[in-house]
Design a protein around this motif. Sequence first.
Motif, mmCIF file in Angstrom:
data_model
loop_
_atom_site.group_PDB
_atom_site.id
_atom_site.type_symbol
_atom_site.label_atom_id
_atom_site.label_comp_id
_atom_site.label_asym_id
_atom_site.label_seq_id
_atom_site.Cartn_x
_atom_site.Cartn_y
_atom_site.Cartn_z
ATOM 1 N N GLU A 25 -53.742 23.637 35.332
ATOM 2 C CA GLU A 25 -54.515 22.779 34.425
ATOM 3 C C GLU A 25 -55.452 23.562 33.505
ATOM 4 N N TYR A 26 -55.711 24.813 33.805
ATOM 5 C CA TYR A 26 -56.611 25.632 32.977
ATOM 6 C C TYR A 26 -57.881 24.850 32.653
ATOM 7 N N ASP A 27 -58.681 24.666 33.690
ATOM 8 C CA ASP A 27 -59.827 23.759 33.652
ATOM 9 C C ASP A 27 -61.121 24.393 33.204
ATOM 10 N N THR A 28 -61.209 25.716 33.171
ATOM 11 C CA THR A 28 -62.495 26.378 32.932
ATOM 12 C C THR A 28 -62.475 27.165 31.627
ATOM 13 N N PRO A 29 -63.448 26.933 30.721
ATOM 14 C CA PRO A 29 -63.495 27.708 29.472
ATOM 15 C C PRO A 29 -63.759 29.189 29.753
ATOM 16 N N ILE A 30 -63.100 30.056 28.937
ATOM 17 C CA ILE A 30 -63.374 31.484 29.072
ATOM 18 C C ILE A 30 -64.740 31.798 28.487
ATOM 19 N N GLU A 31 -65.259 32.957 28.801
ATOM 20 C CA GLU A 31 -66.565 33.382 28.303
ATOM 21 C C GLU A 31 -66.519 33.488 26.776
ATOM 22 N N ARG A 32 -67.527 32.963 26.135
ATOM 23 C CA ARG A 32 -67.637 33.101 24.682
ATOM 24 C C ARG A 32 -67.927 34.561 24.339
ATOM 25 N N ASP A 33 -67.426 34.992 23.208
ATOM 26 C CA ASP A 33 -67.625 36.388 22.795
ATOM 27 C C ASP A 33 -69.011 36.540 22.190
ATOM 28 N N PRO A 34 -69.929 37.242 22.884
ATOM 29 C CA PRO A 34 -71.304 37.362 22.360
ATOM 30 C C PRO A 34 -71.401 38.238 21.119
ATOM 31 N N SER A 35 -70.322 39.009 20.798
ATOM 32 C CA SER A 35 -70.378 39.890 19.628
ATOM 33 C C SER A 35 -70.030 39.162 18.343
ATOM 34 N N LYS A 36 -69.583 37.909 18.448
ATOM 35 C CA LYS A 36 -69.187 37.160 17.266
ATOM 36 C C LYS A 36 -70.255 36.138 16.912
ATOM 37 N N PRO A 37 -70.799 36.212 15.684
ATOM 38 C CA PRO A 37 -71.920 35.333 15.315
ATOM 39 C C PRO A 37 -71.536 33.860 15.191
ATOM 40 N N TYR A 38 -70.243 33.563 15.069
ATOM 41 C CA TYR A 38 -69.826 32.173 14.887
ATOM 42 C C TYR A 38 -69.030 31.667 16.094
ATOM 43 N N SER A 39 -69.475 32.021 17.270
ATOM 44 C CA SER A 39 -68.707 31.704 18.473
ATOM 45 C C SER A 39 -68.594 30.213 18.733
ATOM 46 N N ASP A 40 -69.513 29.406 18.260
ATOM 47 C CA ASP A 40 -69.476 27.986 18.576
ATOM 48 C C ASP A 40 -68.685 27.170 17.553
ATOM 49 N N MET A 41 -68.236 27.793 16.458
ATOM 50 C CA MET A 41 -67.512 27.040 15.439
ATOM 51 C C MET A 41 -66.169 26.582 15.993
ATOM 52 N N PHE A 42 -65.771 25.356 15.702
ATOM 53 C CA PHE A 42 -64.518 24.757 16.171
ATOM 54 C C PHE A 42 -64.410 24.777 17.690
ATOM 55 N N ARG A 43 -65.586 24.799 18.370
ATOM 56 C CA ARG A 43 -65.604 24.816 19.839
ATOM 57 C C ARG A 43 -64.842 26.014 20.409
ATOM 58 N N GLY A 44 -64.904 27.086 19.737
ATOM 59 C CA GLY A 44 -64.240 28.293 20.202
ATOM 60 C C GLY A 44 -64.885 29.511 19.594
ATOM 61 N N ASN A 45 -64.103 30.517 19.285
ATOM 62 C CA ASN A 45 -64.585 31.741 18.667
ATOM 63 C C ASN A 45 -63.906 31.913 17.320
ATOM 64 N N ILE A 46 -64.591 32.594 16.412
ATOM 65 C CA ILE A 46 -64.034 32.831 15.087
ATOM 66 C C ILE A 46 -64.421 34.232 14.645
ATOM 67 N N ALA A 47 -63.490 34.924 13.980
ATOM 68 C CA ALA A 47 -63.751 36.297 13.539
ATOM 69 C C ALA A 47 -62.758 36.669 12.449
ATOM 70 N N PRO A 48 -63.137 37.594 11.545
ATOM 71 C CA PRO A 48 -62.173 38.115 10.573
ATOM 72 C C PRO A 48 -61.088 38.915 11.297
ATOM 73 N N SER A 49 -59.919 38.999 10.678
ATOM 74 C CA SER A 49 -58.803 39.695 11.314
ATOM 75 C C SER A 49 -58.062 40.554 10.302
ATOM 76 N N VAL A 50 -57.415 41.573 10.816
ATOM 77 C CA VAL A 50 -56.504 42.400 10.022
ATOM 78 C C VAL A 50 -55.162 42.425 10.748
ATOM 79 N N SER A 51 -54.099 42.632 9.978
ATOM 80 C CA SER A 51 -52.774 42.636 10.604
ATOM 81 C C SER A 51 -51.845 43.575 9.853
ATOM 82 N N GLY A 52 -50.787 43.974 10.528
ATOM 83 C CA GLY A 52 -49.748 44.802 9.927
ATOM 84 C C GLY A 52 -48.446 44.564 10.655
ATOM 85 N N GLY A 53 -47.327 44.848 9.971
ATOM 86 C CA GLY A 53 -46.055 44.622 10.627
ATOM 87 C C GLY A 53 -44.871 45.016 9.781
#
Length: 565
Positions: A256-284
Amino acid sequence: MKNSKSLSLILGLSAYIGSVNAQVSPSHPYTAPHPIYGTFSVTDSNYYNKKQLAQHNEFMVGSQDYPGKPKDMWEVGIKGGIFTIGGDVDAVLGTPGFGIHVRKSLGHTLSLRLEYMYGIAKGQNWRPSTGYTAGGYTNPWFYRYTKNSVLPGGNVWNPIDYPAVYYNYKTEVQELSLQLLANIHNIRFYKAQTGVTLYALAGLGVSTWKGRVDAMHQVRGDAESAAYDFASVNSDGVYTNRKDVLKRLKDLQNGEYDTPIERDPSKPYSDMFRGNIAPSVSGGLGLAFRLSPRINLAIEDRVIYNGSDLLDGVRWDEYKTLSPDKDLMNYLTVGLNFNLGNKSRRVEPLYWLNSMNYAYSELRRVPEIILPDADGDGVTDQFDQEQTPAGCPVDLHGVSLDTDGDGVPDCKDKELVTPTYCQPVDADGVGKCPCPEGCAPAQSDCAASLGALPSIHFAANSNKLSDDAAATLATVASKLKANPNCKVVVVGYCAATKRQQQLSWDHVNKVISHLVEKEGVSSDRFIFSSGQEGGDCDAVDIRAAAPGEDGPNTVAPPHPNLRKN
C-alpha cells in the motif's frame, strides 16, 4: 596532334568549371524545376516563409549563392517505456514511464524538443539496513519501522528497539524539459534518403516528485502492531539469498505504500504540489526509424539528474553518514512520432532530409560541354587562326604545318622539304632546281632585306628560353619567311672552359631548334657558329649571312657528357 588534344582537354575542364560557376552568377540565374526533397523544388516559392523569401528571390536571379531554407513540418510524438531510479535502494525493473513531445528542426543537424514525462519507479532492498536511525525523527523510517513509537525526550536508543529494516519505495516523477537534439546521420553521400537516424540530446527542465514507502500493516491504531516486524524475514537464518528474501518480503508487505518519504531539505520548494520540486538536466541517445514520410519509430534512453538524494527516500548509509552519491533517473522508451503540416507547403523535418541532395542535383545539371571547331582540326574556334582544309595537320594555333616554309602546306606539298635555293615553288610545292640563270636575287641584298636582327639572352648558366625570347624569335622567323633566299648565322660566345664551350653550343642549338620546330623555318637556312670570342657568354647573336658565306646548320656537341661527369 598530341599538343592539340592536350589543349582541348584543358579547354574542356575550363568550360566545365565555367558552366558550374555560371549557375550562381548574375547572368545565369537558377531555373531548374526538378524536386530536391520529395515533391519540393528549389524554385517553388510556396515552401519559403517571409524571412527566407528574400534570399530565395536573390538566389533565383543569381545574386545569392545559396537558396533559402524551406519550411518543414512539426513533429509530435508519444512514448512509453521503463522508468527507474538509481540510488541507495535496489530498483525494481519494469516500472512504467510515459511521455509526449513536440519537436521542430533548426536545420539539417540541430532541432529543439519540448517534452513532458511522467514515470513511476519502485525499489526494494533484499539486504537489511540500520542507517535509518541516523535520520532521527525527521526520517519516516525512524518512527515507522520501530517496535516502539518513541517520541523526543523518551527512551534512549537501543538496538533492540530499532531493528534492521528492508528499504523500499514507490516514487512518482513528472518532468518538463526543453532539449537540443543533434543528428548528423541523415547526411549521406551515396543515397538521397536515409531510413535510420542516430541522435544525441541534452536538456534543461524542472522536475517534481512524490514518494512513499511500504512500512505498516493495515492496522491504523497501535503503532507497535502497525509496523512490520522485519526481524521475522530472516529470523531463522535460512533465507540468505536474494530470491528467497524477496519472496518472504512480498508475503509480509501489503504493497500500500502508506508512509511519505522524507522531504528533501536541500530543495527550497519541497512543499509545492505536495512533493518535491527541483531543476533538472538530462542527456541521452536515440535511434529513429523512418516508416513513411509522416511516421517514424524511435527507441531512446535518457538519463535525468536533479541533484536530490531522496528520490528513493534514503540518504543515510549503514555507517550513519550521508550517502555521497545523488540519485539518477533513467527513462528508456519506444515512441511513435508524427510529422504535421501541408506537404504542398512544407517538406519533411530537415533532420530527415539529406543536405547533400541539393549539391548533387546541381552537379547533375552541368550541361554537355560543346567546344565548336568549324574546320575539325582539333583546335577550337576560339583559338584557331586559320580555316584549315580537311585532313591537314596543324600547329597549336590551328595553322597548317609547312615544314620547308615554301608556302604550300604539308598536306598538299608533293616535295615536303624543298631547299631554300630551289624556291619559290609551284602550286604542288615542287621547287625549281637548278635555278635558272638570274632567277635568284643577289645575296648581298639579304642584309638589307633582313635588317638588324635581335640578340637572344639566356639567364646565367641556363639554356631555357624565356617568354620574351620566344616572342623575339617569332619576329625573326617572320623576316626569314618573307626572305626565303636568305640565310642567317647563329653565333654563340665563350670557349675558355669546357663548360663554356658546351653552354655556347647549347645556346646556339636551342635557338635553331626553336626556329625550326616551333616556327617552321627550314633548317638549311641557318649556319651554326658556337664558341666564338668577343661576345656575351649568355647571349646569342643572329645576323644575315654575307654573300658566299656558308657553313653547317648543325655540329656535334663539344662535350656531350659534361653534365653527367
